[in-house]
Every structure is written in C-alpha cells, then in structure tokens.
Design a protein around this motif. Structure first.
Motif: not given
Length: 232
Positions: A92-100
């Motif tokens: 559910v996260y769109q946080n850039t750090e989570h993505i990378f």
C-alpha cells in the motif's frame, strides 16, 4: 517450474502475505485463472524462506509489510537461492525509499495492493516474460528520485523514433501488449524494439530503461540555451 498446458504456459506462483483474507483472495485469483497456478501460500517471511526454495515458483507475490522478517528482507534472502524466480512486491506504500529498497533486494516488480485483479495477472505474466511491471506513478517517483540525486549516466546512442515511442509508452505504465496495440505492430516487434533499447541504453530491465531515458531527456532540456528557447 513453468509447464505447458496446451499452448498456454502455466506460471507457478507463491504468495507471501500475512493477511489471511488477502492471501486467500490472491490464491483464488491465481488458481482460478487459466495459465496460472498457486503452488504455495505463506503467512510469514520465515515460512517463505523455509518452504519456497523447495517449490521453486516462477513468480513470488510478496507483501512488503510482513510481521517478523519484512518482505524486503525476505526477498533479499530468497533471491540468491532462487536467481531465476521473479519477485513482485505488493504494497500500500508509494514511498520512494520502500520502492528502492525492494528493487535493491531483488524485486523486479512493485504493484499496489489495490491493483485490479486482471491487471495483477498481466503483471505476473509480464514479469515472467522479462518485464518489470510497475504502476506509472511509481515509475515517475523513481525517475524523480534519480533526478533529485543528480545521477550521471553514460552517454548512449540515440534511440530511433519508434524505440523512443516504445520507451515513452513504457514510462506511462503500458504493458507490452498495450504498446503493440497502440503502435499498431506485433508483440514480437515490440520485443525486438525493447531488446535494441536495452542494448543502446546499456540496461537490463524495463525500469532501468525508463529511468535512464527520461533522465537523459530532462538533462537535454536543461542544457538548451535560453536564446534558442526565445527564438521558438
């Protein structure tokens, strides 16, 4: 591993999700769809690490926010054991750090949990065929992060007009079949364009290609002399 069922290649899928309802819903979707088979379900990263290497699925659908070992850490540990298995993070996260963090751990796709069922199935097939499924706004976040960090890319050959059109459609989140339909060409032609794009941009995935191409466009626009802009 994948097996042929008639002319359709069956994609084996493992699901790692600590929410029972979500996990069971995903399993029903996979098993109820032609060309897909759920080979294992896991409510924790610990269970996944112990059992998934035994079944060797083509694709893993991984919840990023697991209790205990996180989805990112689970993916990081599984990847060396299953180098050919593709991992899609569901979140559910769109946080850039989570993505990378997820991509660095070995994930090749990053989809939101609210993705429509048919789109999720296409994403599973896409990642199994060498793509890197990702919603368009998540891809945009990656591009913006690269730009903000001022990453420098090596100079590469210019893409042909058709190749540029392909990469622009990929940046908008189009799947390979949608690119083919939009351009009025065959699926095989799109794959040929993508292979040439990878070679020219010196990348290995759809995500890298999109990021590198758009970053180069941004840098080029920033280097146009002001006088030239005023003449237009």
């Amino acid at each position: 591993m994948s097996q042929c069922d008639g002319f359709i290649m069956t994609i084996s899928v493992s699901i790692v999700e600590d929410d029972t309802k979500v996990r069971e819903s995903l399993a029903r979707l996979i098993d109820g769809s032609n060309g897909y088979r759920c080979v294992s379900e896991h409510e924790s990263g610990e269970s996944a690490l112990q059992e998934i290497p035994k079944v060797k699925p083509n694709v893993i659908l991984m919840d990023i926010n697991l209790t205990g070992i996180s989805g990112v850490e689970c993916a990081r540990r599984l990847k060396p054991l299953l180098p050919t298995t593709q991992i899609i993070m569901l979140t559910v996260y769109q946080n850039t750090e989570h993505i990378f963090n997820a991509l660095a751990a070995g994930a090749t796709g990053y989809m939101l949990k609210q993705t429509k069922p048919d789109e999720l199935l296409v994403a599973v097939r896409d990642v199994n065929e060498g793509g890197s499924p990702m919603s368009s706004h998540i891809a945009r976040k990656i591009v913006q992060s690269f730009q903000q960090k001022g990453q420098k890319e090596d100079e590469t050959q210019s893409l042909s007009p058709r190749e540029a059109q392909v990469i622009e459609l990929l940046a908008k989140g189009y799947l390979y079949k949608e690119v083919a339909d939009t351009m009025g060409v065959s699926y095989a032609t799109v794959h040929t364009h993508i292979r040439h794009i990878y070679e020219k941009l010196q990348v290995r995935s759809r995500t890298e290609a999109v990021v590198k191409h758009l970053s180069q466009i941004r840098r080029s626009s920033e280097t146009v002399p002001k006088a030239a802009l005023l003449q237009n």
